[in-house]
Design a protein around this motif. Structure first.
Motif, PDB file in Angstrom:
ATOM      1  N   LEU A 101       0.830  -1.206   0.000  1.00 21.76           N
ATOM      2  CA  LEU A 101       0.000   0.000   0.000  1.00 21.76           C
ATOM      3  C   LEU A 101       0.861   1.251   0.000  1.00 21.76           C
ATOM      4  O   LEU A 101       0.585   2.211  -0.738  1.00 21.76           O
ATOM      5  N   ARG A 102       1.898   1.273   0.831  1.00 22.04           N
ATOM      6  CA  ARG A 102       2.765   2.443   0.900  1.00 22.04           C
ATOM      7  C   ARG A 102       3.449   2.696  -0.429  1.00 22.04           C
ATOM      8  O   ARG A 102       3.619   3.844  -0.841  1.00 22.04           O
ATOM      9  N   GLU A 103       3.861   1.639  -1.097  1.00 23.98           N
ATOM     10  CA  GLU A 103       4.574   1.775  -2.369  1.00 23.98           C
ATOM     11  C   GLU A 103       3.635   1.793  -3.564  1.00 23.98           C
ATOM     12  O   GLU A 103       4.096   1.853  -4.711  1.00 23.98           O
ATOM     13  N   ASP A 104       2.320   1.760  -3.271  1.00 21.82           N
ATOM     14  CA  ASP A 104       1.294   1.819  -4.319  1.00 21.82           C
ATOM     15  C   ASP A 104       1.529   0.738  -5.377  1.00 21.82           C
ATOM     16  O   ASP A 104       1.472   0.993  -6.579  1.00 21.82           O
ATOM     17  N   GLN A 105       1.789  -0.479  -4.925  1.00 30.83           N
ATOM     18  CA  GLN A 105       2.006  -1.605  -5.818  1.00 30.83           C
ATOM     19  C   GLN A 105       0.792  -2.526  -5.804  1.00 30.83           C
ATOM     20  O   GLN A 105       0.034  -2.569  -4.832  1.00 30.83           O
ATOM     21  N   LYS A 106       0.644  -3.262  -6.892  1.00 32.25           N
ATOM     22  CA  LYS A 106      -0.451  -4.216  -6.989  1.00 32.25           C
ATOM     23  C   LYS A 106      -0.023  -5.544  -6.377  1.00 32.25           C
ATOM     24  O   LYS A 106       1.075  -6.032  -6.627  1.00 32.25           O
ATOM     25  N   LEU A 107      -0.905  -6.116  -5.571  1.00 30.82           N
ATOM     26  CA  LEU A 107      -0.599  -7.384  -4.919  1.00 30.82           C
ATOM     27  C   LEU A 107      -0.665  -8.513  -5.935  1.00 30.82           C
ATOM     28  O   LEU A 107      -1.689  -8.692  -6.606  1.00 30.82           O
ATOM     29  N   PRO A 108       0.414  -9.310  -6.095  1.00 27.44           N
ATOM     30  CA  PRO A 108       0.383 -10.431  -7.042  1.00 27.44           C
ATOM     31  C   PRO A 108      -0.717 -11.428  -6.690  1.00 27.44           C
ATOM     32  O   PRO A 108      -0.946 -11.726  -5.512  1.00 27.44           O
ATOM     33  N   GLY A 109      -1.369 -11.961  -7.715  1.00 25.83           N
ATOM     34  CA  GLY A 109      -2.477 -12.871  -7.486  1.00 25.83           C
ATOM     35  C   GLY A 109      -2.078 -14.133  -6.759  1.00 25.83           C
ATOM     36  O   GLY A 109      -2.824 -14.636  -5.899  1.00 25.83           O
ATOM     37  N   PHE A 110      -0.887 -14.657  -7.048  1.00 25.40           N
ATOM     38  CA  PHE A 110      -0.491 -15.924  -6.421  1.00 25.40           C
ATOM     39  C   PHE A 110      -0.337 -15.772  -4.913  1.00 25.40           C
ATOM     40  O   PHE A 110      -0.566 -16.723  -4.146  1.00 25.40           O
ATOM     41  N   ILE A 111       0.056 -14.567  -4.444  1.00 23.64           N
ATOM     42  CA  ILE A 111       0.200 -14.341  -3.008  1.00 23.64           C
ATOM     43  C   ILE A 111      -1.165 -14.412  -2.332  1.00 23.64           C
ATOM     44  O   ILE A 111      -1.307 -14.979  -1.238  1.00 23.64           O
ATOM     45  N   ARG A 112      -2.166 -13.865  -2.991  1.00 23.58           N
ATOM     46  CA  ARG A 112      -3.517 -13.891  -2.417  1.00 23.58           C
ATOM     47  C   ARG A 112      -4.007 -15.331  -2.284  1.00 23.58           C
ATOM     48  O   ARG A 112      -4.554 -15.718  -1.246  1.00 23.58           O
ATOM     49  N   TYR A 113      -3.826 -16.130  -3.334  1.00 25.45           N
ATOM     50  CA  TYR A 113      -4.291 -17.516  -3.286  1.00 25.45           C
ATOM     51  C   TYR A 113      -3.460 -18.345  -2.307  1.00 25.45           C
ATOM     52  O   TYR A 113      -4.002 -19.205  -1.598  1.00 25.45           O
TER      53      TYR A 113
END
Length: 418
Positions: free
Chosen positions: A74-86
């Motif tokens: 969030l601080r670096e305004d990056q998108k969370l990779p999908g594989f990390i979520r799963y």
């Protein structure tokens, strides 16, 4: 744009979910620790609870690390990779399975497999809805169901599933994974519904911002609300409109003698009243031209007879300015107004950085030419034949004539109104 903003909101939601799981893990750890201490003090220790404490504290530590990672994204305004979520959902939803395994090795298998630990599956399934991702919630349900089914298959010889065992016990073991899967599907449907609602809200907010930006302060709030209610929005299209052009007579001489702040105050007072009159008659002031303005009737909204609305607004403008002049509220002011109607292209014109709602067509040019004829005819209000025909019978006609218009081969029939 909306998906990017929603992605950031979802990431913030995921961070909060991880934070909730940390608090929940600490709560479960304290609860299990107290129960274990009480049982140990009473001479009846529960070995399974020690393994449950280990699994709980490990899972809590993992959630804390995940929350820190979400915070960094969030601080670096990056998108969370999908594989990390799963991967995160798979690990989280497997925690109850590990707790059940710990219970199996320290108590009766049937007791362990029907204990309250099964309910913890639903904590993770419900919290997965915060991801606002249907597939992720269903995935959580699938992981939970498969985990429980795997335990049933591994320990089937020690479970009451054989011949002669009560049917309700067998049905219970069959239904639990089904309920876990359905729980994931229901959580996914809720997440999809919430996601859809958020996107609709973002689109509505953007549409309102766009319309307010496009029309500025020259459209009444009622008109803005009606524009927002249109399902098709603001689109470029051909419309039959009536153009009103107003010009202040002798403004150059007045501006030459008056102080700049006096000129600004004079115009602000004049135009604020003029805009109010135009709005009241269902038109919009589309452009200010220094010592005049152009108003449009019949676009972007059609409300009644647009030519009659323009004619009523023009007459009220003439009467109001005359009254203000006679009462000494404003310096002596004379105006000229020209009305013409016809087909024009209305819509958004401009670049990606700046757009403007405008009207393009011969009807605009002719309206400006008609207004200029007021100087030659010593009049205040001139309307074209097309306006007279569309508005119906027009009262107060002092004279009419066909006059040549610069830039056009055919003359235009105009009416001078008193």
């Amino acid at each position: 744009m909306f998906e990017a903003e929603l992605g950031r909101q979802i990431l913030a939601s995921e961070r909060e979910r991880a934070g909730l799981l940390v608090l929940m893990g600490l709560g479960i750890f304290v609860t299990l620790a107290v129960i274990n201490l009480v049982q140990t003090a009473g001479g009846q220790p529960l070995p399974a609870f020690k393994w449950a404490l280990i699994v709980t504290i490990a899972a809590t530590g993992y959630e804390w690390m995940i929350r820190q990672r979400f915070d960094r994204y969030l601080r670096e305004d990056q998108k969370l990779p999908g594989f990390i979520r799963y991967m995160t959902v798979a690990i989280e939803t497997s925690v109850p399975t590990l707790i059940l395994i710990a219970f199996v090795y320290t108590m009766n298998v049937d007791t362990a497999m029907t204990s309250a630990a099964i309910l913890t599956y639903f904590f993770f399934i419900i919290l997965s809805a915060l991801s606002l991702d249907f597939r992720l919630s269903v995935f959580a349900g699938v992981v939970a169901a498969l985990g429980y089914v795997a335990l049933i298959l591994i320990y089937r010889d020690q479970l009451p599933l054989g011949p002669g065992e009560p049917a309700e016990r067998k049905v219970g073991y069959l239904l639990r994974p089904v309920f876990l899967l359905f729980g994931g599907i229901i959580a996914g449907l809720v997440a999809a519904r919430v996601r859809s609602g958020i996107l609709r809200s973002l689109h509505a907010a953007e549409e309102r911002r766009r319309i307010v930006q496009m029309f500025g302060q020259h459209v009444s709030p009622a008109v803005v609300n009606q524009l927002l209610a249109q399902p098709t929005g603001i689109q470029s299209e051909l419309r039959d409109v009536c153009i009103l052009v107003l010009d202040i007579r002798g403004f150059t001489a007045f501006a030459e003698k008056a102080a700049p702040d006096a000129i600004v105050n004079y115009l602000n007072g004049l135009w604020s009243k003029a805009v109010e009159i135009v709005n009241r008659h269902h038109g919009i002031v589309n452009k200010f031209l220094g010592d005049g303005f152009m108003a449009v009737f019949g676009a972007p909204l059609v409300m009644g007879n647009h030519c009659q609305n323009a004619l009523n607004a023009a007459r009220e403008l003439v009467a109001d300015i005359k009254h203000a002049t006679d009462a000494g509220e404003i310096p002596p002011t004379q105006i000229g107004i020209g009305l013409h109607s016809g087909e024009a292209l209305v819509g958004n014109i401009g670049s990606a950085e700046r757009r403007e709602y405008t009207v393009i067509g011969d009807v605009v040019n002719v309206a400006f030419r008609i207004e200029q004829l007021n100087k030659e005819l010593n009049s205040s209000l001139l309307v074209s034949e097309s306006v007279q025909e569309t508005a119906g019978e027009v009262d107060g006609v002092e004279s009419s004539a066909s006059v040549p218009i610069r830039g056009r081969t055919a003359p235009v029939h105009i009416y001078k109104l008193g």
